[in-house]
Design a protein around this motif. Sequence first.
Motif, PDB file in Angstrom:
ATOM      1  N   ALA A  38       0.837  -1.191  -0.025  1.00 56.99           N
ATOM      2  CA  ALA A  38       0.103  -0.056  -0.015  1.00 56.99           C
ATOM      3  C   ALA A  38       0.673   1.163   0.099  1.00 56.99           C
ATOM      4  O   ALA A  38       0.613   2.325  -0.943  1.00 56.99           O
ATOM      5  N   PHE A  39       1.863   1.152   0.844  1.00 59.09           N
ATOM      6  CA  PHE A  39       2.959   2.415   0.779  1.00 59.09           C
ATOM      7  C   PHE A  39       3.282   2.896  -0.558  1.00 59.09           C
ATOM      8  O   PHE A  39       3.516   3.720  -1.060  1.00 59.09           O
ATOM      9  N   ALA A  40       3.912   1.680  -1.190  1.00 57.49           N
ATOM     10  CA  ALA A  40       4.427   1.719  -2.634  1.00 57.49           C
ATOM     11  C   ALA A  40       3.361   2.329  -3.354  1.00 57.49           C
ATOM     12  O   ALA A  40       3.809   3.136  -4.596  1.00 57.49           O
ATOM     13  N   GLN A  41       2.305   1.623  -3.531  1.00 58.27           N
ATOM     14  CA  GLN A  41       1.304   2.050  -4.644  1.00 58.27           C
ATOM     15  C   GLN A  41       0.710   3.253  -4.446  1.00 58.27           C
ATOM     16  O   GLN A  41       0.163   3.852  -5.258  1.00 58.27           O
ATOM     17  N   GLY A  42       0.735   3.822  -3.058  1.00 61.98           N
ATOM     18  CA  GLY A  42       0.225   4.856  -2.724  1.00 61.98           C
ATOM     19  C   GLY A  42       1.257   6.210  -2.728  1.00 61.98           C
ATOM     20  O   GLY A  42       1.042   7.286  -3.372  1.00 61.98           O
ATOM     21  N   ILE A  56      10.596   6.716  -6.922  1.00 58.64           N
ATOM     22  CA  ILE A  56       9.615   6.316  -7.503  1.00 58.64           C
ATOM     23  C   ILE A  56      10.151   4.990  -8.210  1.00 58.64           C
ATOM     24  O   ILE A  56       9.513   3.852  -8.476  1.00 58.64           O
ATOM     25  N   LYS A  57      11.478   5.174  -8.897  1.00 60.04           N
ATOM     26  CA  LYS A  57      11.857   4.057  -9.570  1.00 60.04           C
ATOM     27  C   LYS A  57      12.117   2.837  -8.657  1.00 60.04           C
ATOM     28  O   LYS A  57      11.729   1.785  -8.942  1.00 60.04           O
ATOM     29  N   THR A  58      12.597   3.225  -7.433  1.00 63.07           N
ATOM     30  CA  THR A  58      12.905   2.025  -6.463  1.00 63.07           C
ATOM     31  C   THR A  58      11.736   1.330  -5.935  1.00 63.07           C
ATOM     32  O   THR A  58      11.626  -0.013  -6.016  1.00 63.07           O
ATOM     33  N   MET A  59      10.332   1.912  -5.597  1.00 58.81           N
ATOM     34  CA  MET A  59       9.417   1.749  -5.415  1.00 58.81           C
ATOM     35  C   MET A  59       8.461   0.631  -6.375  1.00 58.81           C
ATOM     36  O   MET A  59       8.103  -0.138  -6.075  1.00 58.81           O
ATOM     37  N   SER A  60       8.854   1.261  -7.628  1.00 59.36           N
ATOM     38  CA  SER A  60       8.394   0.349  -8.779  1.00 59.36           C
ATOM     39  C   SER A  60       8.901  -0.967  -8.739  1.00 59.36           C
ATOM     40  O   SER A  60       8.216  -1.970  -9.197  1.00 59.36           O
ATOM     41  N   GLY A  61      10.359  -0.969  -8.836  1.00 53.17           N
ATOM     42  CA  GLY A  61      10.785  -2.144  -8.658  1.00 53.17           C
ATOM     43  C   GLY A  61      10.637  -3.216  -7.581  1.00 53.17           C
ATOM     44  O   GLY A  61      10.375  -4.356  -7.798  1.00 53.17           O
ATOM     45  N   TRP A  62      10.248  -2.461  -6.369  1.00 56.30           N
ATOM     46  CA  TRP A  62       9.840  -3.429  -5.206  1.00 56.30           C
ATOM     47  C   TRP A  62       8.425  -4.177  -5.716  1.00 56.30           C
ATOM     48  O   TRP A  62       8.177  -5.354  -5.435  1.00 56.30           O
ATOM     49  N   LEU A  63       7.452  -3.456  -6.181  1.00 51.84           N
ATOM     50  CA  LEU A  63       6.122  -3.742  -6.444  1.00 51.84           C
ATOM     51  C   LEU A  63       6.092  -5.042  -7.627  1.00 51.84           C
ATOM     52  O   LEU A  63       5.586  -5.948  -7.637  1.00 51.84           O
ATOM     53  N   THR A  64       7.072  -4.515  -8.592  1.00 53.07           N
ATOM     54  CA  THR A  64       7.401  -5.666  -9.586  1.00 53.07           C
ATOM     55  C   THR A  64       8.092  -7.060  -9.105  1.00 53.07           C
ATOM     56  O   THR A  64       7.567  -8.132  -9.346  1.00 53.07           O
ATOM     57  N   GLY A 107       5.383  -9.014  -7.568  1.00 55.14           N
ATOM     58  CA  GLY A 107       4.254  -9.653  -8.421  1.00 55.14           C
ATOM     59  C   GLY A 107       2.948  -8.349  -7.973  1.00 55.14           C
ATOM     60  O   GLY A 107       1.910  -8.996  -8.417  1.00 55.14           O
ATOM     61  N   GLU A 108       3.072  -7.422  -7.860  1.00 54.54           N
ATOM     62  CA  GLU A 108       2.282  -6.386  -7.523  1.00 54.54           C
ATOM     63  C   GLU A 108       2.033  -5.368  -8.552  1.00 54.54           C
ATOM     64  O   GLU A 108       2.944  -5.423  -9.498  1.00 54.54           O
ATOM     65  N   ASP A 109       0.985  -4.797  -8.730  1.00 51.64           N
ATOM     66  CA  ASP A 109       0.686  -3.909  -9.726  1.00 51.64           C
ATOM     67  C   ASP A 109       1.545  -2.557  -9.537  1.00 51.64           C
ATOM     68  O   ASP A 109       1.493  -2.131  -8.338  1.00 51.64           O
ATOM     69  N   VAL A 110       2.249  -1.942 -10.530  1.00 48.20           N
ATOM     70  CA  VAL A 110       2.855  -0.795 -10.462  1.00 48.20           C
ATOM     71  C   VAL A 110       1.461   0.404 -11.165  1.00 48.20           C
ATOM     72  O   VAL A 110       1.138  -0.173 -12.065  1.00 48.20           O
TER      73      VAL A 110
END
Length: 223
Positions: free
Chosen positions: A65-69, A108-116, A119-122
């Motif tokens: 939720a943190f990364a997606q928000g 933003i790039k770092t959090m997008s990497g986490w979500l990927t 297996g979560e949606d960026v």
Amino acid sequence: MRNTRTLTRRALVGAASVTAALVLAACDSGGESTGEAGGGSGSAPASTGASADATAGAHNAQDVAFAQGMIPHHRQALEMARLAAGRASSAQVKDIAARVEKAQDPEIKTMSGWLTAWGEDVPAASGSAAESMPGMDHSAGSGMPGMPGMMDASGMDALKKASGAEFDTMFLTMMIEHHKGAVEMAGTEKDKGAYRPAASMADAIVTSQTAEITEMTKLLDKS
């Protein structure tokens, strides 16, 4: 006969010496094997470290939720910051905007990497992606539900049309609220998240953006 007995005795003594030497060699070899085993046990901390890394890599729903928000939240901050170069009249406002861009674009790039990796949606790079993110159940009066500090479309349109001193005042006012929202979101991550890198980023956001809120408030008071 005496010579024969003497030779036989010497042969036996020699054989015993050879046997003793072999036993000692075996002991030494065993010592080396023990040393290697010790080396193996010495690698136990590495295994422990690997386990610790695995633990550090664990994440929970709050981390997602943190990364997606925060990704769309940061994107809007970048959108605001990039307007400053051509519209702000204050060098200090331009400097703050440049710092916002420098800090938040890599995050933003770092959090997008986490979500990927999880297996979560960026979140898509669009306004609709920012309107409803998990874990964000309140708003800081921004007009955008679920995203504390986010500006609504009318506020962003007004900022895009402003210039000079008017832009400076509007930018500072909006970015202060935006930062407050980010600090709030980061605080929730620090309290409820499990992923250590996310907690570290949240801590950095709280520290840096709280300092910038103080700085921008002083500038706004002088305008």
